[in-house]
Design an enzyme around this catalytic site. Sequence first.
Site, PDB file in Angstrom:
ATOM      1  N   ASN A 156      38.621  -9.749   0.182  1.00 33.24           N
ATOM      2  CA  ASN A 156      39.178 -11.094   0.151  1.00 33.24           C
ATOM      3  C   ASN A 156      38.547 -11.885  -0.977  1.00 33.24           C
ATOM      4  OD1 ASN A 156      40.709 -13.324   1.380  1.00 33.24           O
ATOM      5  ND2 ASN A 156      38.677 -14.225   1.673  1.00 33.24           N
ATOM      6  N   GLU A 157      39.363 -12.419  -1.832  1.00 35.74           N
ATOM      7  CA  GLU A 157      38.876 -13.323  -2.880  1.00 35.74           C
ATOM      8  C   GLU A 157      37.579 -12.821  -3.500  1.00 35.74           C
ATOM      9  OE1 GLU A 157      38.820 -17.219  -1.035  1.00 35.74           O
ATOM     10  OE2 GLU A 157      40.969 -17.459  -1.326  1.00 35.74           O
ATOM     11  N   GLU A 310      48.091 -16.795  -0.327  1.00 29.98           N
ATOM     12  CA  GLU A 310      47.547 -17.868   0.500  1.00 29.98           C
ATOM     13  C   GLU A 310      47.889 -19.211  -0.129  1.00 29.98           C
ATOM     14  OE1 GLU A 310      43.371 -17.903   1.296  1.00 29.98           O
ATOM     15  OE2 GLU A 310      43.272 -15.766   1.755  1.00 29.98           O
ATOM     16  N   TRP A 318      38.021 -27.784   2.643  1.00 33.73           N
ATOM     17  CA  TRP A 318      36.772 -27.534   1.904  1.00 33.73           C
ATOM     18  C   TRP A 318      36.558 -28.548   0.794  1.00 33.73           C
ATOM     19  CZ3 TRP A 318      38.981 -26.598  -2.705  1.00 33.73           C
ATOM     20  CH2 TRP A 318      40.247 -25.979  -2.711  1.00 33.73           C
ATOM     21  N   PHE A 360      39.287 -27.171  10.306  1.00 30.86           N
ATOM     22  CA  PHE A 360      40.163 -28.287   9.942  1.00 30.86           C
ATOM     23  C   PHE A 360      41.129 -27.924   8.822  1.00 30.86           C
ATOM     24  CE2 PHE A 360      36.677 -30.699  12.016  1.00 30.86           C
ATOM     25  CZ  PHE A 360      37.454 -31.232  13.034  1.00 30.86           C
ATOM     26  N   HIS A 361      41.166 -26.653   8.441  1.00 35.40           N
ATOM     27  CA  HIS A 361      42.154 -26.230   7.446  1.00 35.40           C
ATOM     28  C   HIS A 361      43.495 -26.106   8.158  1.00 35.40           C
ATOM     29  CE1 HIS A 361      44.150 -23.992   4.331  1.00 35.40           C
ATOM     30  NE2 HIS A 361      43.121 -24.193   3.539  1.00 35.40           N
TER      31      HIS A 361
END
Lengths: 671, 671, 671
Positions: A156-157, A310, A318, A360-361
């Site tokens: 991932n990333e 994404e 963030w 909170f995303h």
Amino acid sequence: MQQHSGYAALTRARGILFGADYNPEQWTPDVWREDIDLMRRARVNVATVGVFSWARLEPREGERDFAWLDEVLDLLHDGGIAVDLATPTASPPPWLGVTYPETLPVDRDGVRLVAGSRNQFAPTSAVYRERARAITADLVERYATHPAVQMWHVGNEFGQLDFGDEAARAFRDWLRARYESVAALNEAWGTAVWSQLYGDFDEIVPPRRMPYLVNPAQNLDFRRFTSDAVLECYRDLRDTIRAGGATQPITTNFMGLFEHVDYRSWAADVDVIADDQYPDHAAPTCAADTALVQDLMRSLGGGQPWLLMEQAVSATSWRDHNLPKTPAQARLDSLQAVARGADGICFFQWRQSRFGAERFHSALVPHAGPDTEVFEGVCRQGEDLQKLAPLVGSRVEEPVAVIFDWPSWWAASEPARPTVGIDSVAQLKSWYRALHARGLSAAVVGSDADLTGYQAVLVPHGYILDEAAVANLESAARAGARVVIGPFSSVADTNGTVLTGRSPALLRHLIGASGEEWVGLPSAGAKVTTASGWNVPGEHYAHTFAEKLRADGADVLVAFAAGPWDGRPVVTRRACGAGEFWYVAAMVDDALLDAVIGAGVDGIGAPVTALPEGVEAVRRGDALFLLNHTDSDVAVELRAPAQDLLTGERCAGHVTVAAQDARVLMEGLNS
Amino acid sequence: MQQHSGYAALTRARGILFGADYNPEQWTPDVWREDIDLMRRARVNVATVGVFSWARLEPREGERDFAWLDEVLDLLHDGGIAVDLATPTASPPPWLGVTYPETLPVDRDGVRLVAGSRNQFAPTSAVYRERARAITADLVERYATHPAVQMWHVGNEFGQLDFGDEAARAFRDWLRARYESVAALNEAWGTAVWSQLYGDFDEIVPPRRMPYLVNPAQNLDFRRFTSDAVLECYRDLRDTIRAGGATQPITTNFMGLFEHVDYRSWAADVDVIADDQYPDHAAPTCAADTALVQDLMRSLGGGQPWLLMEQAVSATSWRDHNLPKTPAQARLDSLQAVARGADGICFFQWRQSRFGAERFHSALVPHAGPDTEVFEGVCRQGEDLQKLAPLVGSRVEEPVAVIFDWPSWWAASEPARPTVGIDSVAQLKSWYRALHARGLSAAVVGSDADLTGYQAVLVPHGYILDEAAVANLESAARAGARVVIGPFSSVADTNGTVLTGRSPALLRHLIGASGEEWVGLPSAGAKVTTASGWNVPGEHYAHTFAEKLRADGADVLVAFAAGPWDGRPVVTRRACGAGEFWYVAAMVDDALLDAVIGAGVDGIGAPVTALPEGVEAVRRGDALFLLNHTDSDVAVELRAPAQDLLTGERCAGHVTVAAQDARVLMEGLNS
Amino acid sequence: MQQHSGYAALTRARGILFGADYNPEQWTPDVWREDIDLMRRARVNVATVGVFSWARLEPREGERDFAWLDEVLDLLHDGGIAVDLATPTASPPPWLGVTYPETLPVDRDGVRLVAGSRNQFAPTSAVYRERARAITADLVERYATHPAVQMWHVGNEFGQLDFGDEAARAFRDWLRARYESVAALNEAWGTAVWSQLYGDFDEIVPPRRMPYLVNPAQNLDFRRFTSDAVLECYRDLRDTIRAGGATQPITTNFMGLFEHVDYRSWAADVDVIADDQYPDHAAPTCAADTALVQDLMRSLGGGQPWLLMEQAVSATSWRDHNLPKTPAQARLDSLQAVARGADGICFFQWRQSRFGAERFHSALVPHAGPDTEVFEGVCRQGEDLQKLAPLVGSRVEEPVAVIFDWPSWWAASEPARPTVGIDSVAQLKSWYRALHARGLSAAVVGSDADLTGYQAVLVPHGYILDEAAVANLESAARAGARVVIGPFSSVADTNGTVLTGRSPALLRHLIGASGEEWVGLPSAGAKVTTASGWNVPGEHYAHTFAEKLRADGADVLVAFAAGPWDGRPVVTRRACGAGEFWYVAAMVDDALLDAVIGAGVDGIGAPVTALPEGVEAVRRGDALFLLNHTDSDVAVELRAPAQDLLTGERCAGHVTVAAQDARVLMEGLNS
């Protein structure tokens, strides 16, 4: 890059992919069932599963627990949802770092980072690599032929930095391979400066904390090494997947103009370009900046359709301050990606986490549940994207090439330069905006790309251009292209060593001008004027940075108008074969930059004659996308009658595009 | 908290306590004698001795030197000055860290901190704890029955962080006690996110430096653990003192709204609440912010009198820029503390240090000596405070309850939230200011407090409200209270896990409204309007943060007036039994917030009808304090005739309060 | 300091020295030959060689490679260019730190710094010191009698910090020597504060990372120790050079008002004062700030000619934003240095590096080569400087003394002071500007300097003034000087311990005033007025910092005009013998400060009656320098006819000085 056929087959079969990261580990099986129902309601057809499942799959060293994943994949398959199955290797379980501290990365200050977040692995750790391969091999063995699995997602990333001792050894091996002899390294790094001559590769350490400025060549090579080291991690697992018999396309998610990885060197290793995009709508340049990244991603794949892996459906979490998207904005963002070549639109994530650092995303299913504007918007997107199936596989029109190389960016970012105010990516963005405002899309390519057929080639910041690149630009010009080059170009060779002689060293014979000093400008800027015969309304100025130039045969289009450099050229033009070289020797005000780029692309037919401000126009296949990023409805004059794929409406003459809405106009379908 | 009788006895006997930290180690015995004379001149009746004396008492491991302290205590006693005797444990001698490096704290980066400052101890270090108990036991053995000693003072401003290995072991033990099983911890921490599942408690480390965002639940528990770990240090020594036979009250000095310790969990362990207060008079909100802290401190002690343990008589020295207080300001600060329930007024420190990091911190006897405005002011304070003896033991009128919980603050401060612009303490302060401007004092209590009898309950930021807390609020409303709740409330459970369903999850049925998204607002803010029938003069706006709300039965008092949320509620009201629930779903401009709180407390009788701006009114026992924080004289209309305790003056109708001066008006005494 | 005769002999023989750092290691021998030709073309007569050559001279431990240096020195000598030969010790080769990690410095956080930059040595490392001596001894043995070598240059810009274990041991030894007993250290450091009493020197560590504010006396002594530790490095090599039989002058390059080294304690150890000066022309105070440093450097050498060892000919590269100099500015900078006593003008560096962290730092031969404005300007400078040979050895007129002590600056910079807004160097600069604007040069001397003969003595910030210093000031006043003293003076003794009693403790009887508090002022400042009889046009105010003063016999020239300090003195004057003491008790606005200094120096004959703004006037020997720092030509009225050394022009009455140009007017030559 020859794209793996699986992605095209998948999109031909399913239409535009629409889905999200799906993290069932965070939920109970009854929620899984509700998820499948809601996915179907939203027309979701793909889910990325397992990105952060290592600790669940291997709760203790050597154990395996696949049962839950069996169930999840079966449920998804039964729901008709394809799975992009991830290796769980981006975030090792806590036990790995406890048992094998050498798997934990060490930062520039020598601090060994701990578990409790994610990504706590050292890319060069033999133990980490071995364990990552082992869990991947078992995953592939179990699911390579599972009918749900249509794609593989490695890690991932990628982008982990590490300055530890194992990284140091790997860095030395990398340097041995690159330079063969330490003498060659000493030459390339300029270690004659500051008494840095190495007697042996073993004396070299990563650029850890130092008393003063680091050798920029050492830093540059450590960036290359880091990009390569994480690429090796990727390849390891990609090869493990293939060796396990999987035939699906394999990829990983890029992060746009990410600093720590040269995606161009990665592109050949992924079967489809996939990218994570989190535009900040608080920025007025948001739409253009996003378009640039999308053009870059498409170009990494050689123009083939890519996958938006994404994005946020509403707010990120963030940033210090996170603005939400309205459902309309979220839909417009997705349509923009399709316009620019995406055949898949995915989100992070399906269901909003209740805990962890991303609680909170935003997600397709918010904390508040499906009875929300967010989820209603998701359903609408699913419906609309389905209508765009006819576009699958089609190509985006890109009459302009824009040159961007990661190593050049890196080298130009090294400390102790004329000014921190010149930044390759900021230059790239500001130049690209002038294209975006005109409805011109671009191939964003490396300086070694085939430039045949482009009517204009922009080089916003060619800090490093090697001889082949310069020959490439010359060929493009001779064949008729206008080549427009920005300030502080042809400064250094591939090691970051400054080229001697008048600047821009390898270009000066082509641009018909040459310079002798690169300098920061006073904070008030410096007045410039256009030459007679060319008028750009308003007062103009150079700012931040300039090159002290003289014309050696070029036409001077803009010149300094006061101060110690009064009369010196700022913008020059020189014919070259059927084309021209333009040189912009300073950072200039936005209006003047727009005019220069505008002149550079003059005559290239944009898809729309007069594009209102804030409206984006892209031609993909037979479709003309009109994307209205403003808060007001606008009217756009069409060149030809057309039919809107989203609404079915037939349009001619002036078409209204509603605020935060889009038109996808098929000219071929209209009649 | 049942207050230890010793403090009440002491203040009954001596009147308002007046004194300072006294550090005789820094001076020669001849200065001690001058000190006693000056203390008597200033009417000082208490001195805190020995806070930083460890190295003097135990200059080498195991040695003891008490002779100097014998002499100091005798001198103070002969001078009639009571002693608050401190354990010297806040700052170990250098030899401790040299001999036992494990007693030194380690910070988040893994750096072991060294001696040369103060506080260089690891709270969980067994060696530190053992040595601290040993020196304390010897101190108690020697002085428990010394007639000067009237109080014990444990450590100083507890709040030490430590991320070292011994702290890690203690943290694991603390977690074992809290969760019993690692499975329960995994559930509570949401370790399913990012592959953080722990197989065993031993895999857990403190939140040291990590590659990316820390798990917020891990951080939250580490905050709880840290508060508990230093509480254990306190209890250790408190128990040692008691075990040594001391009968005096024992306490330690709090620091107001200090981040690292949950004082509410400490309150039951101290015999009197003592607090250090260093208001910054450069802030326009200084008086209200201080009043809030004083209300909080009084409330921690259940309304009983407290002790202002440290304040500055003029300038501090640890700010970047330190404003002095005038003697009038310093006196007014002391009177404010008495007004809000303090029965003791102490300072840091008696005599200004010549060396060390606090050499420029003001003291009752400045470098320049007693022939100074500062010392004259001190003498005046001593005289005035003596006149307030009749107030000793009396209670402050507090018609409003304000809810504030440390763990809620902590959880709401974790990174990766909608915006860094919402801050529990800033919210608390801004809401409290509306009370302060109206002359209303408050009980600042936890969400589990008994709310019986309060006419209004404010919850400025109830990020965590458990079911019992919500039931508590509902009971208060049913009994007639107006319960006014601020934005971003009922977000999470006690682990910081976000509650699913429409927000505020546990409150939505009470407030008659529910939300579906928490978001940052654009930097320009968002226009709002009041509903018809309610008018707040001026233009109003929401800013920074808002909750996307809809009314489910509530009256909408304020709503968005433009943009994508046009018409959505901002302030709602719903009846509940004899009372009401108000919800404020966004951060709003100061004037609107003031109006909302004003409506919430409407009908509660303030001590003064019309309170001029900058004047504070507090009713304590039979006294009405009028504190004029402005630089001009003001007139205040009294409800009843009264006599000024400070001047003896009889007042009726309009009374003048001079600039930076106060009235202490006894209604009972007038006639 | 008695200057070594070699420097005077060298400048008598060669005229003004003109040259640069020369780093032939970075170039091939054919470039060396071109370099010599270009140096001759530019009239370069000196080159500093070998500063960063260690790795080239000792590529592997114990090896030596001098052949290339033999050739370089021979070439330079054949070209008539004198060599300032450097010990290569500023930057050890990478192998040293790899083989002997203890030679690497450790920073405040405990991080051991690595190679890859420069300066990675621990000054107290026995191994580093031994290796540095060894390579130096061999260098001297080989070249002490080489005819090219006319000067020795030890290390480079000494100032390395180190907090490691070997530094800790050396710090303890230094403390033992300073204090003899730990009791004396405890007294001096005030370790009675915060329980810091040391039982033994071995308990002491450098001021590494701590939980809170460091003991300021510990920090102050660590600064002294650091300055001494690097001085020991210098002396080691200086002695090694002398021991090897070298007879040439030996020096090292200072860095002006550099924080980490007390150059005054070094001055006796260098044979000629040499300084590196990198003024930032972006600052409007640039010319005055540079003049101050030049006056300081000249004063360090007792008024004897000094050597400008490094400056930039155009842009630096280590600032965030680097402005170039025009050739005219670069020439003016050089002439300013000569005006203020430099007999040598050198640059960093001869030929611009292609790699390394200084690749964008300008050099006499730019990347673009000699066909550039930069090199043309260099040639013009060489020509002009040659014309100034008659000034060699002459003295600068300096009627004013300005007091500046490093330890006082250090102590005044320790944290936790009344305000960070008062800064010794900023005060020094602001006071000096008032002299500069009047054409008055100054001896910038220590408080222990002989002040005989100065008509005015300025003490911008005498935070530490010992009794001898105060007696020195009193003698100067009695002999007729005006002594003007700035705020926050006579605060502390040499340990930084605050002096008790009214302030300024040792001065109050001399200034006729005394204070009782040092405070930060509110951000709005505080209004002040001049006393009747003295008028300074405009409104005036004190800001940032003030001392609460009362007049004890002094005349009050300026007083507060409002607020709590209304009427208190701000500027006082008191006669003392034939002179006066002035005290300035606050920071005041620029115009008022200028007026106060102006009054202080009233009657001192400036070289020019009316000096236009931006023009600098300096009298050196028989020459009057007029330096026009503005962008416009100005006319200056001469007191006497004169002849311009640069142009040969004879001038009388009004003389025009062109923009960014200078006149060097010889009154004696005119007739």
